[in-house]
Write an enzyme that holds these catalytic residues in place. Structure first.
Site, PDB file in Angstrom:
ATOM      1  N   ARG A   1       2.674 -44.978 -78.614  1.00  0.00           N
ATOM      2  CA  ARG A   1       1.755 -45.594 -77.684  1.00  0.00           C
ATOM      3  C   ARG A   1       0.519 -45.714 -78.202  1.00  0.00           C
ATOM      4  NH1 ARG A   1       1.376 -47.400 -71.353  1.00  0.00           N
ATOM      5  NH2 ARG A   1       1.176 -49.503 -72.284  1.00  0.00           N
TER       6      ARG A   1
ATOM      7  N   GLN B   1       8.448 -40.565 -73.058  1.00  0.00           N
ATOM      8  CA  GLN B   1       7.130 -40.562 -73.752  1.00  0.00           C
ATOM      9  C   GLN B   1       6.825 -39.036 -74.098  1.00  0.00           C
ATOM     10  OE1 GLN B   1       3.500 -42.042 -71.456  1.00  0.00           O
ATOM     11  NE2 GLN B   1       3.449 -43.309 -73.351  1.00  0.00           N
TER      12      GLN B   1
ATOM     13  N   GLY C   1       3.681 -52.595 -66.050  1.00  0.00           N
ATOM     14  CA  GLY C   1       3.499 -51.251 -65.768  1.00  0.00           C
ATOM     15  C   GLY C   1       3.517 -51.211 -63.871  1.00  0.00           C
ATOM     16  N   ARG C   2       2.351 -51.819 -63.476  1.00  0.00           N
ATOM     17  CA  ARG C   2       2.190 -51.527 -61.930  1.00  0.00           C
ATOM     18  C   ARG C   2       2.960 -52.564 -61.125  1.00  0.00           C
ATOM     19  NH1 ARG C   2      -4.263 -51.856 -63.105  1.00  0.00           N
ATOM     20  NH2 ARG C   2      -3.440 -53.143 -64.987  1.00  0.00           N
TER      21      ARG C   2
ATOM     22  N   TYR D   1      -5.829 -39.221 -74.315  1.00  0.00           N
ATOM     23  CA  TYR D   1      -4.884 -38.040 -74.322  1.00  0.00           C
ATOM     24  C   TYR D   1      -5.458 -37.269 -75.870  1.00  0.00           C
ATOM     25  CZ  TYR D   1      -2.543 -37.792 -70.155  1.00  0.00           C
ATOM     26  OH  TYR D   1      -1.958 -37.733 -68.785  1.00  0.00           O
TER      27      TYR D   1
HETATM   28  C1  LIG Z   1       0.515 -45.003 -61.616  1.00  0.00           C
HETATM   29  C2  LIG Z   1       0.298 -45.621 -63.133  1.00  0.00           C
HETATM   30  C3  LIG Z   1       0.826 -44.301 -64.106  1.00  0.00           C
HETATM   31  C4  LIG Z   1       0.809 -44.537 -65.442  1.00  0.00           C
HETATM   32  N1  LIG Z   1       1.363 -43.525 -66.185  1.00  0.00           N
HETATM   33  C5  LIG Z   1       1.381 -43.721 -67.443  1.00  0.00           C
HETATM   34  C6  LIG Z   1       2.155 -42.914 -68.548  1.00  0.00           C
HETATM   35  O1  LIG Z   1       2.695 -42.052 -68.121  1.00  0.00           O
HETATM   36  N2  LIG Z   1       1.935 -43.279 -69.657  1.00  0.00           N
HETATM   37  C7  LIG Z   1       1.232 -44.346 -70.299  1.00  0.00           C
HETATM   38  O2  LIG Z   1       1.197 -44.323 -71.476  1.00  0.00           O
HETATM   39  N3  LIG Z   1       0.659 -45.275 -69.429  1.00  0.00           N
HETATM   40  C8  LIG Z   1       0.900 -45.188 -68.045  1.00  0.00           C
HETATM   41  N4  LIG Z   1       0.306 -45.858 -67.353  1.00  0.00           N
HETATM   42  C9  LIG Z   1      -0.509 -47.143 -67.821  1.00  0.00           C
HETATM   43  C10 LIG Z   1       0.682 -48.121 -67.891  1.00  0.00           C
HETATM   44  O3  LIG Z   1       2.048 -47.928 -68.737  1.00  0.00           O
HETATM   45  C11 LIG Z   1       0.275 -49.687 -68.062  1.00  0.00           C
HETATM   46  O4  LIG Z   1      -0.213 -49.491 -69.548  1.00  0.00           O
HETATM   47  C12 LIG Z   1      -0.972 -49.949 -67.277  1.00  0.00           C
HETATM   48  O5  LIG Z   1      -0.434 -49.950 -65.817  1.00  0.00           O
HETATM   49  C13 LIG Z   1      -1.258 -51.560 -67.759  1.00  0.00           C
HETATM   50  O6  LIG Z   1      -0.049 -52.376 -67.418  1.00  0.00           O
HETATM   51  P1  LIG Z   1      -0.069 -53.500 -65.778  1.00  0.00           P
HETATM   52  O7  LIG Z   1      -1.063 -54.214 -65.712  1.00  0.00           O
HETATM   53  O8  LIG Z   1       1.229 -54.035 -66.187  1.00  0.00           O
HETATM   54  O9  LIG Z   1       0.216 -52.213 -64.826  1.00  0.00           O
HETATM   55  C14 LIG Z   1       0.170 -45.670 -66.047  1.00  0.00           C
HETATM   56  C15 LIG Z   1      -0.153 -46.645 -65.051  1.00  0.00           C
HETATM   57  C16 LIG Z   1      -0.277 -46.337 -63.566  1.00  0.00           C
HETATM   58  C17 LIG Z   1      -0.719 -47.463 -62.864  1.00  0.00           C
END
Ligand SMILES: Cc1cc2nc3c(=O)[nH]c(=O)nc-3n(C[C@H](O)[C@H](O)[C@H](O)COP(=O)(O)O)c2cc1C
Length: 332
Positions: A223, A99, A317-318, A175
């Site tokens: 994104r 990214q 993600g999480r 951002y």
């Molecule tokens: C610890 C953490 C770090 C994240 N870092 C980024 C990132 O670097 N870039 C981004 O676009 N989203 C980031 N996100 C958002 C995730 O990509 C994702 O959209 C979000 O966690 C929701 O999905 P989930 O419910 O499967 O976790 C981050 C989320 C978490 C929890």
């Protein structure tokens, strides 16, 4: 589309699960790659179900740095270290993306030693409640915008030099690019403010500059922070209009849809696919593959979202951040 890119896109679209970018903040203080960072991605490269991995937000310019431990794509000396990450992901049989990010008004002065740039001078925490430090930003001049667009393109070239199959432009989560799109943070009266078309002008400029820089063979994702789900912010209709413009005006390959100024969460929602109302509307309006992310905990959640037409791929993600082998049980 070039034959090479077409082949990579076919691999991407034959998959189901995308490892969504999740920052682990394990880079060295200067943004170069540490062994811990490589280990984080090596563990997830072994995941049994994901086909695509998007490496966390990496700053394209020192002024756009958001956090300690964040990866840099801002200078040539990062390429060698990043090639270790690209290699480990590809050895795991996955398509590797990284990214490209500029935190804009969410950049932290304590790391950058610079006044954060944003579309308008504002305090992010006031413009969108709960977000960012209460640091005033400086409105960008057109020369600042042009310089930043070029920095995204230069960073994309470094990513490709490091061996990544593709790049993702970060335009979500409050951002810089998202700050241009959201009426909560963009108060400009020039061609970068006002109408939806003007508010995604910088998205289109960045996407075109990245495409020109990386050439026709490299998949480019965006994104896209669409709806803000906040009073006075972008609506789903705004997000659909913007997505149509981006699809029409650029040569990106995938819209990876997430939240706008509400960040990656949606106020009051935790269900699997909590952005599905937006992703479904965008998918119906544009002829681009859409990634739906948010709240997926089980494989059945992903299958249900795809069956309902909420996306073409599902981001996780999480669940993967906590358990590299998701959906298998974590190792004892
Ligand atoms: C610890 C953490 C770090 C994240 N870092 C980024 C990132 O670097 N870039 C981004 O676009 N989203 C980031 N996100 C958002 C995730 O990509 C994702 O959209 C979000 O966690 C929701 O999905 P989930 O419910 O499967 O976790 C981050 C989320 C978490 C929890």
């Amino acid at each position: 589309m070039s034959e090479i890119r077409d082949q990579i896109m076919q691999r991407i679209l034959s998959g189901k699960i995308v490892q969504a970018p999740t920052a682990c903040y394990k880079a060295n203080l200067d943004g170069t790659v540490s062994d811990d960072l490589v280990d984080f991605y090596a563990a997830r490269a072994a995941n049994p179900v994901s086909d695509i991995m998007i490496v966390e937000h990496s700053y394209v310019a020192p002024r756009g740095k958001a956090s300690k431990g964040q990866i840099s794509l801002a200078s040539g000396d990062v390429v060698e270290g990043l090639s270790r990450i690209a290699e480990t992901i590809k050895e795991g049989g996955k398509v590797a993306l990284i990214q490209l990010a500029h935190a804009g008004g969410a950049a932290k002065r304590k790391y950058t030693r610079m006044v954060p740039w944003a579309p308008s001078s504002m305090v992010l925490g006031e413009a969108a409640a709960g977000l960012g430090d209460p640091e005033p930003t400086q409105a960008m001049s057109k020369a600042d915008i042009a310089q930043t667009v070029q920095q995204f393109a230069d960073a994309a070239v470094r990513a490709v030099q490091a061996g990544f199959d593709g790049v993702e432009i970060h335009a979500a989560h409050a951002y810089l690019l998202n700050e241009f799109f959201s009426p909560l943070t963009n108060k400009r009266t020039d061609e970068y403010g006002g109408s939806v078309e003007n508010r995604v002008r910088i998205h289109c400029e960045v996407a075109r500059a990245v495409r020109t820089a990386v050439g026709p063979d490299v998949p480019v994702f965006m994104r896209f922070g669409g709806c803000d789900y906040l009073e006075g912010g972008n609506t789903i209709e705004d997000a659909v209009e913007a997505a149509k413009i981006i699809a029409r005006e650029t040569d990106i390959d995938v819209l990876d849809v997430s939240g706008g100024m509400c960040y990656y969460k949606r106020p009051g929602h935790k269900e699997a696919g909590y952005f599905a109302d937006m992703t479904t509307a965008i998918k119906q309006a544009v002829n681009l593959p859409v990634v739906v992310t948010g709240g997926v905990r089980e494989m059945a959640d992903a299958d249900a979202l795809l069956a309902a037409g909420a996306g073409d791929l599902v981001g996780v993600g999480r669940a993967l951040f906590k358990n590299a082998m998701w959906p298998e049980a974590p190792a004892e």
